[in-house]
Design a protein around this motif. Structure first.
Motif, PDB file in Angstrom:
ATOM      1  N   UNK A   1       0.838  -1.205   0.000  1.00 57.79           N
ATOM      2  CA  UNK A   1       0.000   0.000   0.000  1.00 57.79           C
ATOM      3  C   UNK A   1       0.871   1.251   0.000  1.00 57.79           C
ATOM      4  N   UNK A   2       1.940   1.243   0.771  1.00 58.51           N
ATOM      5  CA  UNK A   2       2.856   2.385   0.807  1.00 58.51           C
ATOM      6  C   UNK A   2       3.470   2.602  -0.574  1.00 58.51           C
ATOM      7  N   UNK A   3       3.877   1.525  -1.196  1.00 63.14           N
ATOM      8  CA  UNK A   3       4.482   1.609  -2.534  1.00 63.14           C
ATOM      9  C   UNK A   3       3.478   2.141  -3.553  1.00 63.14           C
ATOM     10  N   UNK A   4       2.248   1.648  -3.495  1.00 61.61           N
ATOM     11  CA  UNK A   4       1.208   2.082  -4.418  1.00 61.61           C
ATOM     12  C   UNK A   4       0.931   3.583  -4.255  1.00 61.61           C
TER      13      UNK A   4
ATOM     14  N   UNK B   1      -6.074  12.710 -14.220  1.00 62.48           N
ATOM     15  CA  UNK B   1      -7.421  12.859 -13.632  1.00 62.48           C
ATOM     16  C   UNK B   1      -8.011  11.517 -13.223  1.00 62.48           C
ATOM     17  N   UNK B   2      -7.364  10.426 -13.638  1.00 62.05           N
ATOM     18  CA  UNK B   2      -7.863   9.104 -13.295  1.00 62.05           C
ATOM     19  C   UNK B   2      -7.210   8.629 -12.006  1.00 62.05           C
ATOM     20  N   UNK B   3      -7.913   7.764 -11.287  1.00 60.64           N
ATOM     21  CA  UNK B   3      -7.316   7.217 -10.078  1.00 60.64           C
ATOM     22  C   UNK B   3      -8.338   6.929  -9.006  1.00 60.64           C
TER      23      UNK B   3
ATOM     24  N   UNK C   1       3.806   5.626  -5.782  1.00 60.34           N
ATOM     25  CA  UNK C   1       4.029   5.465  -7.226  1.00 60.34           C
ATOM     26  C   UNK C   1       2.900   6.006  -8.099  1.00 60.34           C
ATOM     27  N   UNK C   2       1.753   6.317  -7.513  1.00 61.98           N
ATOM     28  CA  UNK C   2       0.645   6.771  -8.365  1.00 61.98           C
ATOM     29  C   UNK C   2       0.944   8.150  -8.945  1.00 61.98           C
TER      30      UNK C   2
ATOM     31  N   UNK D   1      -3.263  14.096  -5.031  1.00 66.55           N
ATOM     32  CA  UNK D   1      -2.266  14.371  -3.999  1.00 66.55           C
ATOM     33  C   UNK D   1      -1.013  13.519  -4.220  1.00 66.55           C
ATOM     34  N   UNK D   2       0.136  14.182  -4.222  1.00 65.17           N
ATOM     35  CA  UNK D   2       1.409  13.454  -4.293  1.00 65.17           C
ATOM     36  C   UNK D   2       1.787  13.018  -2.881  1.00 65.17           C
ATOM     37  N   UNK D   3       2.165  11.753  -2.744  1.00 65.62           N
ATOM     38  CA  UNK D   3       2.530  11.175  -1.458  1.00 65.62           C
ATOM     39  C   UNK D   3       3.988  10.726  -1.513  1.00 65.62           C
ATOM     40  N   UNK D   4       4.822  11.342  -0.670  1.00 67.71           N
ATOM     41  CA  UNK D   4       6.225  10.938  -0.574  1.00 67.71           C
ATOM     42  C   UNK D   4       6.453  10.286   0.783  1.00 67.71           C
ATOM     43  N   UNK D   5       6.955   9.063   0.754  1.00 66.95           N
ATOM     44  CA  UNK D   5       7.144   8.302   1.990  1.00 66.95           C
ATOM     45  C   UNK D   5       8.641   8.143   2.258  1.00 66.95           C
TER      46      UNK D   5
END
Length: 198
Positions: A162-165, A174-176, A168-169, A194-198
């Protein structure tokens, strides 16, 4: 015989209050909001219950992860209070709920969820993820629409898939799938933009 539990005490006022708070969570990703107008339905947390009471209805196809779909109290109360048709596969869902018990299943659930189409990007699913904390666990930095600069959040104990997904999105598309992370009565949202950086 399963007991039907109370949902919103004041259906109109409470649903409006929850809707406004959910709007804040979606418009300002990473902002923690509290939903305090209803209780849990069996194994389904109070926060997840209130998301569904507010956003789902008899037109909204709903997928529940295995531990939730096996809980008769959950099923009976959702049928009575929400009326959303339950589907067997995440690919059929408008809304999906992944319980803490079933987080390990995310690797097959995430790619199966509808992401919308070029003509109808709004048909992407919303996934409600039940997590164990919004104070500890996976630390992420969010950026994008609705966030001035960056916003740091914690997402609890999440499986690596889930963290990787999340990281990487592509937030430019506009899709997702829109995600709502729920811990008991609190939640934060990470919309598809939203960009997610972990």
């Amino acid at each position: 015989m399963t007991t039907i539990t109370t949902a919103f005490a004041d259906a109109v006022h409470d649903s409006q209050t929850c809707f406004r708070r959910l709007l804040t969570a979606m418009a300002e990703p990473g902002t923690r909001v509290q939903l305090d107008r209803a209780h849990a339905f069996g194994a389904l947390s109070a926060g997840a219950v209130q998301v569904l009471l507010t956003l789902a209805d008899h037109h909204t196809r709903l997928w529940l992860s295995p531990s939730l779909s096996a809980d008769q109290v959950v099923l009976d109360n959702l049928r009575f209070h929400v009326g959303a048709p339950l589907v067997n596969e995440p690919a059929q869902a408008d809304f999906a709920v992944l319980s803490r018990t079933d987080l390990h299943a995310c690797e097959t659930v995430l790619p199966a969820l509808p992401a919308g189409t070029e003509e109808y990007p709004d048909q992407g699913a919303t996934l409600v993820v039940e997590t164990d904390s919004l104070d500890d666990g996976v630390a992420a930095v969010l950026s994008g629409p609705g966030i001035p600069g960056q916003r740091s959040v914690c997402l609890g104990s999440l499986p690596p898939a889930l963290v990787r997904w999340l990281s990487e999105r592509d937030p430019r598309s506009p899709l997702g799938v829109d995600l709502i992370f729920v811990c008991e009565r609190e939640l934060i949202a990470t919309p598809r933009s939203t960009r997610v950086e972990v």
